[in-house]
Write an enzyme that holds these catalytic residues in place. Structure first.
Site, PDB file in Angstrom:
ATOM      1  N   CYS A 116      50.503  69.392  17.930  1.00 28.61           N
ATOM      2  CA  CYS A 116      49.923  69.492  17.848  1.00 28.61           C
ATOM      3  C   CYS A 116      50.050  68.327  16.663  1.00 28.61           C
ATOM      4  O   CYS A 116      49.421  67.081  16.483  1.00 28.61           O
ATOM      5  CB  CYS A 116      49.600  69.879  16.280  1.00 28.61           C
ATOM      6  N   HIS A 256      46.474  66.415  10.042  1.00 29.89           N
ATOM      7  CA  HIS A 256      46.292  67.745  11.199  1.00 29.89           C
ATOM      8  C   HIS A 256      44.993  67.978  10.876  1.00 29.89           C
ATOM      9  O   HIS A 256      45.419  69.257   9.537  1.00 29.89           O
ATOM     10  CB  HIS A 256      47.614  68.012  11.499  1.00 29.89           C
ATOM     11  N   ASN A 286      40.772  73.131  15.475  1.00 28.37           N
ATOM     12  CA  ASN A 286      41.687  72.525  15.471  1.00 28.37           C
ATOM     13  C   ASN A 286      41.806  72.337  17.060  1.00 28.37           C
ATOM     14  O   ASN A 286      42.063  72.976  18.240  1.00 28.37           O
ATOM     15  CB  ASN A 286      42.884  73.895  15.798  1.00 28.37           C
TER      16      ASN A 286
HETATM   17  O1  UT7 Z   1      48.211  74.279  14.159  1.00 30.35           O
HETATM   18  C1  UT7 Z   1      48.882  74.086  13.869  1.00 30.35           C
HETATM   19  C2  UT7 Z   1      49.101  74.978  13.298  1.00 30.35           C
HETATM   20  N1  UT7 Z   1      48.428  76.116  13.261  1.00 30.35           N
HETATM   21  C3  UT7 Z   1      48.109  76.440  12.288  1.00 30.35           C
HETATM   22  O2  UT7 Z   1      49.135  75.490  11.150  1.00 30.35           O
HETATM   23  C4  UT7 Z   1      47.422  77.061  11.750  1.00 30.35           C
HETATM   24  C5  UT7 Z   1      48.077  78.271  10.358  1.00 30.35           C
HETATM   25  N2  UT7 Z   1      47.497  79.503  10.217  1.00 30.35           N
HETATM   26  C6  UT7 Z   1      46.024  79.827   9.790  1.00 30.35           C
HETATM   27  O3  UT7 Z   1      45.816  79.117   9.859  1.00 30.35           O
HETATM   28  C7  UT7 Z   1      45.600  81.360   9.494  1.00 30.35           C
HETATM   29  O4  UT7 Z   1      46.673  81.860   8.931  1.00 30.35           O
HETATM   30  C8  UT7 Z   1      44.821  81.893  10.441  1.00 30.35           C
HETATM   31  C9  UT7 Z   1      43.453  80.766  10.563  1.00 30.35           C
HETATM   32  C10 UT7 Z   1      45.485  81.667  11.561  1.00 30.35           C
HETATM   33  C11 UT7 Z   1      44.931  83.207   9.749  1.00 30.35           C
HETATM   34  O5  UT7 Z   1      44.456  83.310   8.370  1.00 30.35           O
HETATM   35  P1  UT7 Z   1      44.691  84.484   7.566  1.00 30.35           P
HETATM   36  O6  UT7 Z   1      44.082  84.193   5.829  1.00 30.35           O
HETATM   37  O7  UT7 Z   1      46.229  83.959   7.377  1.00 30.35           O
HETATM   38  O8  UT7 Z   1      44.379  85.601   7.954  1.00 30.35           O
HETATM   39  P2  UT7 Z   1      45.697  86.637   8.634  1.00 30.35           P
HETATM   40  O9  UT7 Z   1      45.917  86.461  10.189  1.00 30.35           O
HETATM   41  O10 UT7 Z   1      46.340  86.903   6.905  1.00 30.35           O
HETATM   42  O11 UT7 Z   1      44.354  87.888   8.806  1.00 30.35           O
HETATM   43  C12 UT7 Z   1      43.693  88.361   7.422  1.00 30.35           C
HETATM   44  C13 UT7 Z   1      42.857  89.416   7.834  1.00 30.35           C
HETATM   45  C14 UT7 Z   1      43.392  90.487   9.175  1.00 30.35           C
HETATM   46  O12 UT7 Z   1      42.449  91.886   9.291  1.00 30.35           O
HETATM   47  P3  UT7 Z   1      44.124  92.947   7.959  1.00 30.35           P
HETATM   48  O13 UT7 Z   1      44.725  93.385   8.752  1.00 30.35           O
HETATM   49  O14 UT7 Z   1      44.083  92.778   6.581  1.00 30.35           O
HETATM   50  O15 UT7 Z   1      43.142  93.945   8.043  1.00 30.35           O
HETATM   51  C15 UT7 Z   1      43.677  89.834  10.409  1.00 30.35           C
HETATM   52  O16 UT7 Z   1      43.695  90.878  11.369  1.00 30.35           O
HETATM   53  O17 UT7 Z   1      41.675  89.225   9.228  1.00 30.35           O
HETATM   54  C16 UT7 Z   1      41.738  89.699   9.999  1.00 30.35           C
HETATM   55  N3  UT7 Z   1      41.734  88.183  11.218  1.00 30.35           N
HETATM   56  C17 UT7 Z   1      39.947  87.634  11.187  1.00 30.35           C
HETATM   57  N4  UT7 Z   1      39.041  88.787  10.885  1.00 30.35           N
HETATM   58  C18 UT7 Z   1      38.501  88.169  11.349  1.00 30.35           C
HETATM   59  C19 UT7 Z   1      42.255  87.716  11.808  1.00 30.35           C
HETATM   60  N5  UT7 Z   1      41.951  86.871  12.456  1.00 30.35           N
HETATM   61  C20 UT7 Z   1      39.621  87.445  12.467  1.00 30.35           C
HETATM   62  C21 UT7 Z   1      39.460  86.697  12.552  1.00 30.35           C
HETATM   63  N6  UT7 Z   1      37.808  87.765  12.839  1.00 30.35           N
HETATM   64  N7  UT7 Z   1      38.626  86.215  14.405  1.00 30.35           N
END
Ligand code: UT7
Length: 329
Positions: A116, A256, A286
């Protein structure tokens, strides 16, 4: 004679025709929702390449706009720096394919993969060539067809990414406009938080690798989020200090576009109010290397960037890599 500044004299961007909505994931059997995606990322839709649209074809569209804006022709291009982590082919470089499509007959061309961060890295590379006198007209690209390398069965990643391309023409100037500060950094110790585990030359693709999907993008989202915030903050601080500026001096921040919450945290850290921060993650998702140059081109064309403004670009990506550039227009 002092070295010339490298100035952006033209920009362009292109995205595929098809806009995929959050609600469209249901038809792919993905257990997600529009509410989750919007709340956690700010994304509403993303563009997905179809019908022959490729990383290079999108880059070619963006490049032609940037060249027209800069008033240069393909024959004027000395160097193409093609930032991508999703090239059409692994060999030869996408940059060379673009060179042929544009008919940039005297240009050298290569790919730059800082994920990225590639476009912002590319600005520094182009600036170096211009400052040394090795090139006068540099085409810097950030282009991706991420839809070809993401795991469409993994809800942790497939809802986040989109396809697109952005381009900028860099040329020398002596009137103190252009790139006035830049910062680049990497930490390969953290590679496994965001990577494609297999399918490279170390472990070439096998039917087993394809079945487990380990040749596709995998990400530890929460960990990546933390590093993104920390690293973009550092990129902001160092370039501002280098230029002798504070967040107050920045007329527009182009970060970004990975996640609205990361963007807001970066702006807060830099003491830059959100009305001076450009956000389009809602419309594009993204797009990795393409995200900063797509946003930059939208700002140029909509009048968000005016002569005299000081604009900061900052990015973070797989590697990890992070980088920033401050440009006086
Ligand atoms: O571009 C280069 C770098 N990339 C980034 O900077 C991305 C960085 N990361 C993020 O933007 C965020 O961490 C995400 C958007 C990827 C995820 O958001 P989060 O608030 O950190 O969620 P999480 O990964 O902690 O997951 C929370 C919950 C989990 O369920 P449990 O374990 O709490 O029951 C996931 O399984 O959300 C669940 N989950 C989803 N639920 C519905 C993960 N993806 C999804 C989804 N739909 N698509």
């Amino acid at each position: 004679m002092s070295r010339p500044y490298a100035r952006i004299t033209g920009t362009g961007h292109a995205v595929p025709a098809f806009a995929m909505q959050n609600s469209d994931f249901a038809s792919l059997g993905i257990d997600t929702s529009d509410a989750w995606i919007r709340e956690r990322t700010g994304i509403r839709q993303r563009y997905i390449a179809r019908n022959g649209e490729t990383c290079v074809s999108l880059a070619a569209d963006a490049s032609r706009q940037a060249m027209a804006e800069a008033g240069v022709t393909a024959a004027d291009i000395d160097l193409i720096v093609f930032g991508t982590c999703s090239p059409d082919k692994l060999l030869p470089a996408a940059g060379v394919e673009l060179q042929a499509q544009l008919g940039a007959s005297k240009a050298s061309a290569f790919d730059l993969n800082a994920a990225c961060t590639s476009f912002v890295y590319g600005l520094s590379v182009g600036e170096g060539f211009i400052a040394s006198g090795a090139a006068k007209t540099v085409l810097v690209i950030g282009a991706e067809k991420l839809s070809g390398i993401i795991n469409w069965k993994d809800r942790n990643t497939c809802v986040l990414f989109g396809d697109g391309a952005g381009a900028a023409v860099l040329q020398p100037t002596t009137d103190q406009r252009g790139i006035i500060a830049r910062f680049m950094r990497s930490d390969g110790n953290l590679a496994k938080l965001l990577y494609r585990p297999k399918g490279g030359s170390a472990e070439p693709v096998t039917p087993e690798i394809i079945a487990e999907g380990s040749h596709l993008v995998a990400m530890a989202g929460r960990e990546t989020f933390k590093h993104a915030v920390y690293s973009m903050n550092e990129a902001l601080d160092v370039a501002l200090a280098d230029a002798g500026l504070t967040g107050n001096d920045i007329d527009l921040l182009i970060p970004h576009q990975a996640n609205l919450r990361i963007i807001e945290a970066t702006a807060k850290h830099g003491d830059i109010p959100m009305d001076k921060v450009y956000v389009n993650v809602d419309r594009y998702g993204n797009t990795s290397a393409a995200s900063v140059p797509i946003a930059l081109d939208e700002c140029m064309r909509s009048g968000r960037i005016l002569p005299g403004m000081t604009v900061m670009m900052v990015a973070f990506g797989a590697g990890f890599t992070w980088s920033s550039a401050i440009h006086r227009f």
